[in-house]
Motif scaffolding. Structure first.
Motif, short mmCIF file in Angstrom:
data_model
loop_
_atom_site.label_atom_id
_atom_site.label_comp_id
_atom_site.label_asym_id
_atom_site.label_seq_id
_atom_site.Cartn_x
_atom_site.Cartn_y
_atom_site.Cartn_z
N VAL A 70 25.44 -54.36 9.02
CA VAL A 70 24.71 -54.59 10.25
C VAL A 70 23.35 -53.45 9.89
O VAL A 70 23.42 -52.61 8.96
CB VAL A 70 25.57 -53.40 11.07
N ARG A 71 22.22 -53.68 10.43
CA ARG A 71 21.12 -52.79 10.42
C ARG A 71 20.75 -52.31 11.75
O ARG A 71 20.53 -53.00 12.65
CB ARG A 71 19.98 -53.27 9.82
N THR A 72 20.49 -50.93 11.81
CA THR A 72 20.26 -50.25 13.08
C THR A 72 18.82 -50.21 13.42
O THR A 72 18.33 -49.58 14.50
CB THR A 72 21.01 -49.25 13.28
N ASP A 73 17.96 -50.03 12.23
CA ASP A 73 16.61 -49.59 12.46
C ASP A 73 15.44 -50.36 11.68
O ASP A 73 14.48 -50.27 11.39
CB ASP A 73 16.36 -48.12 11.65
N THR A 74 15.66 -51.75 12.07
CA THR A 74 14.57 -52.80 11.58
C THR A 74 13.61 -53.04 12.69
O THR A 74 13.71 -52.30 13.80
CB THR A 74 15.09 -54.17 11.52
N PRO A 75 12.26 -53.32 12.44
CA PRO A 75 11.26 -53.31 13.37
C PRO A 75 11.59 -53.96 14.45
O PRO A 75 11.08 -53.81 15.76
CB PRO A 75 10.15 -53.94 12.44
N ALA A 76 12.19 -55.18 14.49
CA ALA A 76 12.63 -56.05 15.67
C ALA A 76 13.65 -55.21 16.39
O ALA A 76 13.29 -55.20 17.62
CB ALA A 76 13.28 -57.20 15.08
N VAL A 77 14.50 -54.53 16.08
CA VAL A 77 15.28 -53.83 16.97
C VAL A 77 14.60 -52.63 17.48
O VAL A 77 14.60 -52.41 18.84
CB VAL A 77 16.47 -53.19 15.94
N ARG A 78 13.92 -51.83 16.80
CA ARG A 78 13.06 -50.70 17.27
C ARG A 78 12.16 -51.42 18.57
O ARG A 78 11.94 -50.63 19.37
CB ARG A 78 12.43 -50.17 16.33
N ARG A 79 11.53 -52.32 18.16
CA ARG A 79 10.47 -53.01 19.23
C ARG A 79 10.94 -53.21 20.45
O ARG A 79 10.80 -52.89 21.81
CB ARG A 79 10.02 -54.25 18.65
N LEU A 80 12.27 -53.89 20.51
CA LEU A 80 13.25 -54.33 21.63
C LEU A 80 13.61 -52.83 22.43
O LEU A 80 13.35 -52.84 23.67
CB LEU A 80 14.40 -54.97 21.35
N GLN A 81 13.98 -52.03 21.71
CA GLN A 81 14.54 -50.58 22.20
C GLN A 81 13.24 -50.21 22.92
O GLN A 81 13.70 -49.43 23.96
CB GLN A 81 15.10 -49.79 21.26
N LYS A 82 12.38 -49.96 22.32
CA LYS A 82 10.95 -49.28 22.74
C LYS A 82 10.53 -50.00 24.20
O LYS A 82 10.13 -49.15 25.03
CB LYS A 82 9.81 -49.32 21.89
N SER A 83 10.58 -51.26 24.17
CA SER A 83 10.22 -51.94 25.25
C SER A 83 11.05 -51.70 26.42
O SER A 83 10.61 -51.49 27.34
CB SER A 83 9.97 -53.59 25.05
N GLY A 84 12.33 -51.95 25.86
CA GLY A 84 13.38 -51.42 26.93
C GLY A 84 13.29 -50.11 28.03
O GLY A 84 13.06 -50.22 29.03
N LEU A 85 12.88 -49.16 27.12
CA LEU A 85 12.76 -47.79 27.45
C LEU A 85 11.63 -47.74 28.21
O LEU A 85 11.64 -47.00 29.34
CB LEU A 85 12.91 -46.80 26.25
N ARG A 86 10.46 -48.44 27.89
CA ARG A 86 9.21 -48.45 28.42
C ARG A 86 9.29 -48.88 30.12
O ARG A 86 8.82 -48.38 30.76
CB ARG A 86 8.02 -49.11 27.83
N LEU A 87 10.12 -49.88 29.99
CA LEU A 87 10.22 -50.68 31.40
C LEU A 87 11.10 -49.81 32.00
O LEU A 87 10.79 -49.68 33.42
CB LEU A 87 11.14 -52.01 31.11
N LEU A 88 12.08 -49.32 31.39
CA LEU A 88 12.96 -48.14 32.52
C LEU A 88 11.86 -47.01 32.90
O LEU A 88 12.25 -46.51 34.25
CB LEU A 88 14.09 -47.49 31.58
#
Lengths: 214, 175
Positions: A77-95
């Motif tokens: 498992v990798r928790t901090d790849t660019p793809a993961v962080r991009r999704l999380q940032k987008s999700g948070l921005r939408l929230l």
């Protein structure tokens, strides 16, 4: 009974964890933080609505929500790849784009899940390129003991869940749909079965102070 | 207001608990039950939601939550003259929004609501299939195309005249 153990590798470190756990729980238990907002332990199946707990799992093309997958032996498992962080940032921005950012006057200031996430993900609290989309009204005052702030609410659904476990039935529920979705107390306070004046489960669990006692 | 309609509704609500016994007391029956109620009395009054919630042993909030999710359920009775204002793409471009506003102001209710006397209700719809006539308003099943703010008043005058005509006709037949 000895619980089955499996070995998983998270960010290149091996861990031995109980086989029945979901990946998010296993990581959190071992001190590896994965952003999450709607996850409640012991809730099965997980709500999986906040779309923040993404991780990359070896052998799977796309990032997956960690709360929805069970651990498996030899899982990488990798928790901090660019793809993961991009999704999380987008999700948070939408929230944040549907959140009334007014930290100074908010009782959740400094203990707010959104502030913590924004700091962790290095996202500004006022996303620049997204329109703010706030609901009317700002305050819902229909419940005799609770005040609801639709524009603070992140619709994580934790309050529904704890209300259901505390009272047998959830006295609050999601109402409407899409941008208009709110938490509704429809008819709830009239029921003799609940004691909203003494039970504060929903207030305590709310990560953003969208529910407050009167 | 139509007394028969209200009596019918009250009768249905009294009878509802018995009618529900045809359904299993399971969450999965919630939507079929709501559909049955709406089919019978054309909307979902708060009292009906309470009865259904008790029968299915869920909270009223949950019933309300499910019902508000679906467009097919309504919480206000349809008026005798249900106004449907089209806000599909063509009507939106041609100013359907303004027509809606005009009707709302005229009746002093918002979209989705019904006047207290149950004569008029307003609903927004998305495309009624005659975009060439945009903007379009419907009263019941009658289409009024090429609407303009100045024509809104005319719709009400027409309804008023039709009412008066029917009244005169009735008096003539009685005498």
């Amino acid at each position: 009974m000895n619980a089955m153990k499996v070995t998983i590798t998270v960010d290149e470190k091996p861990f031995e964890v109980d086989a029945h756990l979901n990946l998010l729980q296993a990581c959190l238990d071992n001190g590896i933080y994965i952003p999450n907002l709607c996850y409640l332990e012991h809730r099965s199946p997980p709500q999986a609505s906040c779309r923040l707990c993404f991780v990359e799992v070896g052998g799977v093309d796309q990032p997956v929500a960690a709360c929805t997958v069970n651990v498996a032996d030899q899982m990488v498992v990798r928790t901090d790849t660019p793809a993961v962080r991009r999704l999380q940032k987008s999700g948070l921005r939408l929230l944040l784009s549907v959140h009334h950012v007014d930290c100074k006057n908010c009782p959740a200031n400094k203990k707010c899940a959104l502030q913590d996430l924004a700091r962790f993900l290095k996202v500004g609290l006022k996303p620049k390129h997204l329109e703010q989309h706030l609901k009317e009204p700002e305050i819902v005052d229909t419940h005799p003991f609770l005040t609801y702030y639709p524009n603070r609410c992140v619709l994580c659904g934790k309050c529904l869940q704890v209300c259901r476990s505390a009272n047998g039935r959830a006295m609050l529920a999601f109402a409407q749909r899409g941008f208009d979705t709110v938490i509704s107390f429809y008819g709830g306070a009239g029921s003799a079965a609940t004691a909203c004046d003494t039970c504060a489960a929903c207030i305590d669990i709310c990560p953003v102070a969208a529910l407050l006692p009167k | 207001m139509n007394k028969d309609l209200l009596n019918q509704e009250a009768f249905f609500l009294d009878e509802l608990p018995q009618r529900l016994e045809n359904y299993q007391s399971a969450r999965s029956q919630l939507i079929p039950i709501l559909q049955m109620v709406q089919k019978a009395i054309a909307y979902l009054p708060a009292k009906a939601l309470g009865i259904v919630a008790d029968y299915l042993e869920v909270s009223a909030a949950e019933v309300y939550g499910v019902a508000t999710f679906y467009n097919q359920f309504r919480f206000n009775p349809p008026g005798k003259y249900p106004f449907k204002i089209c806000l599909g793409t063509a009507c939106h471009v041609k100013g359907g929004e303004i027509i809606l506003e005009n009707v709302e102001r005229k009746l002093n209710i918002k979209d989705g609501e019904t006047t207290v006397d149950r004569e008029f209700s307003i609903e927004r719809v998305a495309c009624v299939g005659c975009c060439a006539l945009a903007p379009v308003a419907m009263i019941g099943e009658t289409i009024h195309g090429n609407m303009a703010p100045s024509k809104v008043e005319g719709l009400f005058t027409r309804i008023q005249i039709e009412k008066e005509m029917a009244e005169r006709e009735k008096q003539k037949n009685e005498s």
